[in-house]
Design an enzyme around this catalytic site. Sequence first.
Site, PDB file in Angstrom:
ATOM      1  N   THR A 100     -17.214  14.205  78.233  1.00 20.37           N
ATOM      2  CA  THR A 100     -18.473  13.558  77.962  1.00 20.37           C
ATOM      3  C   THR A 100     -18.644  12.197  78.588  1.00 20.37           C
ATOM      4  O   THR A 100     -17.736  11.487  78.787  1.00 20.37           O
ATOM      5  CB  THR A 100     -18.546  13.253  76.216  1.00 20.37           C
ATOM      6  N   MET A 124     -17.507   6.980  83.744  1.00 20.62           N
ATOM      7  CA  MET A 124     -16.279   6.735  82.628  1.00 20.62           C
ATOM      8  C   MET A 124     -16.643   7.601  81.349  1.00 20.62           C
ATOM      9  O   MET A 124     -17.476   7.850  81.112  1.00 20.62           O
ATOM     10  CB  MET A 124     -16.704   5.268  82.280  1.00 20.62           C
ATOM     11  N   CYS A 125     -15.431   8.049  80.629  1.00 20.88           N
ATOM     12  CA  CYS A 125     -15.910   8.905  79.799  1.00 20.88           C
ATOM     13  C   CYS A 125     -14.814   9.398  79.008  1.00 20.88           C
ATOM     14  O   CYS A 125     -13.701   8.797  78.821  1.00 20.88           O
ATOM     15  CB  CYS A 125     -16.180  10.244  80.673  1.00 20.88           C
ATOM     16  N   GLY A 126     -14.848  10.451  78.008  1.00 20.81           N
ATOM     17  CA  GLY A 126     -14.025  10.915  77.334  1.00 20.81           C
ATOM     18  C   GLY A 126     -13.748  12.451  77.743  1.00 20.81           C
ATOM     19  O   GLY A 126     -14.500  13.199  78.260  1.00 20.81           O
TER      20      GLY A 126
END
Lengths: 306, 442, 228
Positions: free
Chosen positions: A153, A6-8
Amino acid sequence: MEMAAMCGIVGLFLKDKALEPRLGALLSDMLITMTDRGPDSAGVAIYGDLAAGKAKVTVQSADPQSDFDGLETALHKAGISASVMVKSTHAVIEIDAAQLSEIRTVLAEIRPNVRVMGSGESVEIFKEIGPPKDVVARFGVRAMGGTHGIGHTRMATESAVTTLGAHPFSTGADQCLVHNGSLSNHNNLRRELIREGMTFETQNDSEVAAAYLTAEMAKGKNLGEALTGALDDLDGFFTFVVGTKSGFGVVRDPIACKPAVMAETDQYVAFGSEYRALVNLPGIENARVWEPEPATVYFWDHGKAA
Amino acid sequence: MSYHNPFTPPRKSATFDDYTLAEIRRAAATGIYDIRGGGTKRKVPHFDDLLFLGASISRYPLEGYREKCDTSVVLGTRFAKKPIELKIPITIAGMSFGALSGNAKEALGRGATLAGTSTTTGDGGMTNEERGHSQILVYQYLPSRYGMNPKDLRRADAIEVVVGQGAKPGGGGMLLGQKISDRVAQMRNLPKGIDQRSACRHPDWTGPDDLEIKILELREITDWEKPIYVKVGGARPYYDTALAVKAGADVVVLDGMQGGTAATQDVFIENVGMPTLACIRPAVQALQDLGMHRKVQLIVSGGIRSGADVAKALALGADVVSIGTAALVAIGDNDPHWEEEYQKLGSTAGAYDDWHEGRDPAGITTQDPELAKRLDPVLAGRRLANYLKVMTLEAQTIARACGKNKLHNLEPEDLCALTMEAAAMAQVPLAGTSWYPGKGGF
Amino acid sequence: MPVFDLSQTPLRELNSALHNLGSGANDTAFEVVNPRGSHAVAVGIDSPITVEVRGSVGYYCAGMNDGGTVTVHGSAGPGVAENMMSGTVVIEGDASQYAGATGCGGLLVIKGNAASRCGISMKGIDIVVHGSIGHMSAFMGQSGHLVVLGDAGEALGDSLYEAKLFVRGTVKSLGADCIEKAMKPKHLEKLAELLEKAGVKDVKPEEFKRYGSARKLYNFNIDNADAY
């Protein structure tokens, strides 16, 4: 164990050559803004032009001191004329494009602990454990110019917080992928791809997505076609941002729950998990800002534009 | 001399046993899957397969009743301005008004309050009966958002973001039309008498990265006062716990497959999720890996019945346990007193699980005003308080025998396992050995 | 008028100020500048104040609004005005997914387009979108009105309960149990009222089509199993 992240994610594809020297700085700011979405590790892929006939290989080592010391000389001795630029735990090795496959064999022999992060005629890939600001600083990303780049990220979900588990994943020359979401059929798909001859460095679902695209492109598809195929063959939730030597693509799964915002001006196409990532881009006030449609492939190519 | 062929008695299939055959015929006749309430009925490795070692010479026990054995616990110490203090480490799990009658909800509130612990709303909003009679009330934030509003959010003592539950990790609910009375319909903003389908995912966020932003919003709305719990079903407890912590939870609620539901498909209840026993150690490991064990509190639920179960869950690393089914039994669910009526419904006391039909003779899982009147909330509340106190005393008895002056000082090393399965799941040695499956060096 | 510059002031100070208005407070009009995509801006308002947000916001702006009037002079991220109880939220630009999700009351006006799942699980809110809406909008909508001047994406009104949907443009596809319904005088009247409230001029209620629940999923029937 498995897998998802899960992230940006962010991506920036420049149309205006005047912006190219600022690519690293712009992408770094975009990525740092997304830190809250995943502070465990971060990575970027930067595409920059290289002299014709040249290629580069980005490698990583857990023990850069001993692995990179004398690497250039060792490569020369093995018959590869290379120039090595060390950046923290990574090194970018510039060689003749003709020796691109040979250098992997040589590296495996002379530096068995070194990992190849990616290679090709234009891509450099840097990724490490730690929040984006540290990772960006460690590799001097701000100072890098280029034509396009992607960044990630990560909030690790079911796989280890390691350098190898960080994005972007590169599974073919000049190809790399960042992913937000979680795939649900990657175990089967990984087994299939292994049968087709692909190799995997991690248990990460995103690496399966990257390898899938590489395998499809190896069958003759272009990036846009491979991404269209992914909509049928990959199950689960995903937003992918993908780079190739001259191309930049975005696709969301048909359910499209994971966030995604895009902006386009005469100067660039930008992607961010959230609008916040885009607020510092030049001219964002007048950009066309939209959310990519579900199950729709977006694709830009410098080759076509030129 | 004539020869008679020896008689071979008729043999029934182990695979196609009587229950299976009946279920195939029922499905063929009705064309609908079996919906029921409760948790899994199959036998799974459980706390019964663990024993405490007690103390003798190498360890010193404490004197019962005279030497202190603290049972209190504080929840929400990580970020909340107003953490919750419980006198006992046993809370009442979320059960909805709608699934339960107003009187039943009031009884749960009264019982929990008498025992010094909290109760929890459910998929249907907060009622005045419940708020009024619950000293500490946890307000569930569910995918359906039935009855969700900022006023109740602010008058709650904690907020529980429900991602899943043990009976059906990954599934939504189904409250059949019979139970959508005027009041339930009004609270949920639904037409009366229709089947209510609860969503399986939240409508406005997906995944831990979005959850972090959702938690920020809830904290901002409530001025960072309330502890925020995140509840998950026992699916992948290591990762789900770690991600809840990363997303900013104050408390993680982990519900194993014995945990009940008001109504869902039997196939879901019996075939999805992990036994409670198998969930605890991975969740605790996740907390320890993040340096958050006992800082982010872990509430474990699903099949907790006695003080022994409480002590075992705590020894494996839980901070609190939560009861649902056991609380309903304590206030009168499935009581033999109503046997005649259970028989009329084609069931028997102890097996009645058609809670969704709303015809509960005990007046608990119903919205029928006549049936609901059968439950006296004051008396039922008293029974629940008694039961909670007995469980607490039982857990203290065991903890003292293990030499602990706090329930929370129980450790995995105080336990041994009776079966290989339990040894593997709880990661405690098989009785009489120093080994459990998965541990090297035997 | 108190001004909060979110590039200088923490979000907590803004929301705290919006929540703690003493009775008879003088300052009931607030301005927020430099939101720069921040999340949870002006959430949990519980009194009739006004908030002008100058710029684009992130997730859950004006979440659970109860009586306030919030105007975003920019675009809004996911979940704008989620679970609104009463009041008005106006987005001058576009709104991301889940706009007005689970809203119980009040009016949400989006002057641009709304992305997917606009009005998901709506419970009484009125939503007027000047532009178009994305896929899965009004999924499981229970009550309230969704008015769309432009087009609607795939699977409009899937698993719909009693929310009323009005679309002026094309509908890419209808979701399970959502059908076109006759526009009766009471609907035209309600639509006219909503359009006026939302500041829409030169558009007539007669230009819209109405969509609602076929109510075929209201009680389980095995022959509808494909729709579940």
